[in-house]
Design a protein around this motif. Structure first.
Motif, short mmCIF file in Angstrom:
data_model
loop_
_atom_site.label_atom_id
_atom_site.label_comp_id
_atom_site.label_asym_id
_atom_site.label_seq_id
_atom_site.Cartn_x
_atom_site.Cartn_y
_atom_site.Cartn_z
N ASN A 39 20.11 -22.80 30.67
CA ASN A 39 20.74 -22.38 31.92
C ASN A 39 19.92 -21.22 32.47
N ASN A 40 19.09 -21.54 33.49
CA ASN A 40 18.12 -20.58 34.02
C ASN A 40 17.20 -20.09 32.91
N LYS A 41 17.22 -18.80 32.57
CA LYS A 41 16.32 -18.30 31.53
C LYS A 41 17.05 -18.07 30.20
N ASN A 42 18.25 -18.61 30.10
CA ASN A 42 19.03 -18.50 28.87
C ASN A 42 19.02 -19.84 28.13
N LEU A 43 18.98 -19.77 26.81
CA LEU A 43 18.97 -20.99 26.01
C LEU A 43 19.97 -20.86 24.86
N VAL A 44 20.92 -21.80 24.81
CA VAL A 44 21.87 -21.88 23.71
C VAL A 44 21.41 -23.01 22.80
#
Length: 646
Positions: free
Chosen positions: A524-529
């Protein structure tokens, strides 16, 4: 293929017409230049077409391979073994089926299961008989990972064969120049190993002088890469260039005599090719020696453009012999480095005027290193995603003594071969290598100056070189036209970064492939789960860099997820629901659940089935057959790689 030959013939006729016409003109026009360019381009295109497997009637990929066929092949090169297999490049000779023989050609990757209790028995020149069951080399399973398949295709290797030692029979030995050279190199290595060299020093010795890197441990190799000295461990243009300079210096007295200049040049070229023989006629060494043979002639012409013309001629000559060279990283970096040294080094050197001869010598070496690094920097970042910030410091310590190491290393090899190598010389040379390894390790340990995981795509790399060309034009001559070229370079570079930003999706879900494990990423954009069944995820290094992830969070896998393609249900155990109230669009199978698959499909009614790397292969095959019968799309990550959703 036919059309390329016709076009080349037309361009050749056009070239002769242009040449005849230009001879009669007082002031030659652009027509001759255009005709020459078209001829070179058409010849290059035809050379590429002639070496495509589909255009070579004898290439093994053009034959129908049947069970029971026996391949006769020659070992051409021994590769570094991995944990499980010894690996070789073999050249196909013929195919035998019952009593019929068919001449074939082409390179194949041969992997033989390693037997730690038995020494390696195959060597370049061995003629083998083996069952021919060719397979495609697998593409990378996860996004942005290094493609070994593409790398091998660049070496003209399109299939692999995996066998056990009992399936391979050594028929004879081909006593060619190539096989003799490789055998001679192996004998030299065997002789050196009989002396009291330390393990790491011996590994660097073999890499530095003979191009044999199989004994280098991974940590030492990474230290050389981090310190900006990895080029020392692969015999390339640097080694050959230094040898050429030293030979020119040693043979300088010959130039006082009549015809001494020509004799000196001839001896230099002969000695360079003798060194290539010493290293086993490796393709990278042969290319480098060819390049510097042309360059030696160009430098002896004493013309301003002689070196550049010789470099271009060697480039064209090598690509005419094998157009696939252009795909090899070492070839690209070698020519860029030499071209940059010829073009940029004089300008960098003139920036500082030093009267002291000692300091001037080190500044000259530094200017060579800076010029070479400027030329290869964009391409090396594109391939290796790393920039050693202390490369100049490393080269200042190593380059002044590299020539001494090369000459003394060759002397050690010769004395070891004849059995006259004194212990004192062994100790001195071992100490030199030990000091070099220590310097490299210490510089590599300064982590803040090792810039890694740098993202640079091909478009951005080309844009950087265009910008560099604009800077060089301004440096040469500051005028309006060159300023425009520089401005165009900046605009193209900015456009490349904008295009790269838009090509990066804001949201993405990827079911990664991992052996015996499950791994799903949610961007999600520059976040990674990262939802995973394990604590480690080394497969994500390339993905994180390319997708420009700034924040990473790990969590446990759940049973349901909403995706852009609908509901994702994860079946991970033997519990099934007789009647599902919901019907997921995607069914993910993990951990080899023992379920009645047909009943599960009847209840779930998925539109897509995915099996990740945590499942047993035999169960994946059964599920795939059932899904095919039910006409439901089936995606096995072990076969097709990661499954991506946007």
């Amino acid at each position: 293929m036919r059309w390329s030959l016709v076009i080349t013939t037309i361009c050749l006729l056009l070239f002769f017409i242009a040449y005849y016409r230009s001879a009669k003109l007082l002031f030659p026009d652009i027509f001759f230049g255009i005709a020459t360019f078209l001829l070179i381009a058409s010849v290059g295109f035809t050379a590429v077409q002639l070496r495509q497997p589909e255009n070579i009637s004898s290439h093994y990929t053009n034959f129908k391979i049947e069970a029971g066929q026996i391949l006769k092949a020659e070992v051409s090169e021994e590769l570094k073994p991995n944990q499980y297999n010894s690996r070789y490049i073999i050249e196909a000779i013929s195919l035998q089926y019952k009593d019929e023989y068919q001449q074939v050609s082409g390179k194949i990757l041969l992997s033989i299961q390693r037997n730690l209790n038995e020494p390696e028995s195959l060597k370049p020149g061995d003629i083998l008989l083996l069952p021919f069951t060719p397979e495609f080399v697998k593409s990378p399973a996860n996004p942005f990972m290094f493609s070994y398949r593409e790398y091998l295709e660049g070496l003209k290797i399109h299939r692999q064969v995996q066998l056990t030692p009992s399936q391979v029979e050594v028929l004879s030995f081909n006593r060619s120049l190539h096989s003799y050279s490789r055998s001679f190199r192996n004998n030299l290595i065997g002789n050196v190993r009989n002396y009291n060299f330390s393990k790491d020093e011996l590994a660097v010795f073999q890499a530095l002088i003979l191009g044999q890197r199989s004994d280098l441990n991974e940590k030492l190799y990474k230290d050389y890469a981090a310190a900006g000295a990895v080029h020392i461990l692969a015999i390339s243009g640097l080694h050959i260039g230094i040898l050429l300079l030293m030979l020119n210096w040693l043979l300088k007295p010959l130039k006082r005599f009549k015809a001494g200049k020509c004799l000196s040049l001839l001896l230099c070229i002969v000695l360079l090719w003798s060194f290539a023989m010493l290293t086993g006629l490796q393709s990278s060494v042969v290319r480098a020696v060819t390049m510097f043979s042309f360059l030696a002639v160009g430098l002896n012409l004493k013309r301003k453009t002689g070196a550049f013309n010789s470099l271009a001629l060697s480039f064209f000559f090598l690509l005419l012999i094998d157009p696939y060279y252009i795909l090899q990283v070492g070839f690209q970096l070698s020519y860029l480095a030499v071209f940059s040294i010829l073009l940029i080094q004089p300008k960098v050197y003139q920036l500082v005027n030093i009267d002291n001869k000692v300091f001037d010598y080190f500044w000259k070496l530094s200017s060579v290193s800076i010029a070479a690094q400027i030329g290869v920097l964009p391409l090396s970042i594109y391939y290796f995603h790393q920039f050693p910030g202390l490369f100049l410091l490393t080269n200042l310590f190593i380059l002044p003594f590299l020539g001494v190491l090369l000459i003394s290393g060759i002397l050690v090899l010769i004395l070891a071969y004849v059995g006259w190598l004194p212990d004192l010389l062994v100790w001195l040379f071992n100490k030199l290598l030990s000091v070099m390894n220590w310097v490299v390790t210490e510089i590599a340990s300064i982590k803040p100056f090792v810039f890694s995981n740098i993202d640079l795509n091909m478009f951005q790399t080309i844009a950087l070189y265009l910008l560099l060309a604009g800077i060089m034009m301004i440096w040469q001559n500051l005028n309006y036209r060159n300023l425009i070229a520089f401005a165009i370079g900046i605009i193209i570079l900015q456009l490349s970064f904008i295009a790269n930003k838009f090509s990066n999706p804001s949201a993405e879900i990827v079911i990664m492939h991992r052996y015996k494990e499950s791994l799903i990423t949610f961007k999600n954009n520059k976040n990674l789960v990262v939802a995973t069944s394990t604590s480690e995820a080394p497969e994500l290094i390339d993905y994180i860099r390319e997708r420009k992830i700034k924040k990473l969070e790990k969590t446990q896998l759940e049973d349901f997820y909403m995706t852009p393609k609908g509901l994702l249900y994860i079946q991970s155990d033997s519990i099934t629901f007789p009647e599902m109230e919901i019907h997921p669009e995607i069914l993910l199978l993990r951990n080899s659940p023992k379920v009645n698959f047909e009943r599960l499909l009847l209840n779930a009614q998925p539109k897509q089935i995915i099996a990740d790397g945590s499942n047993y292969p035999y169960m994946i095959r059964k599920w795939k057959a059932t899904a095919k019968h039910k006409k439901i799309p089936f995606h096995a990550t072990a076969e097709k790689g990661a499954y991506m959703m946007r």
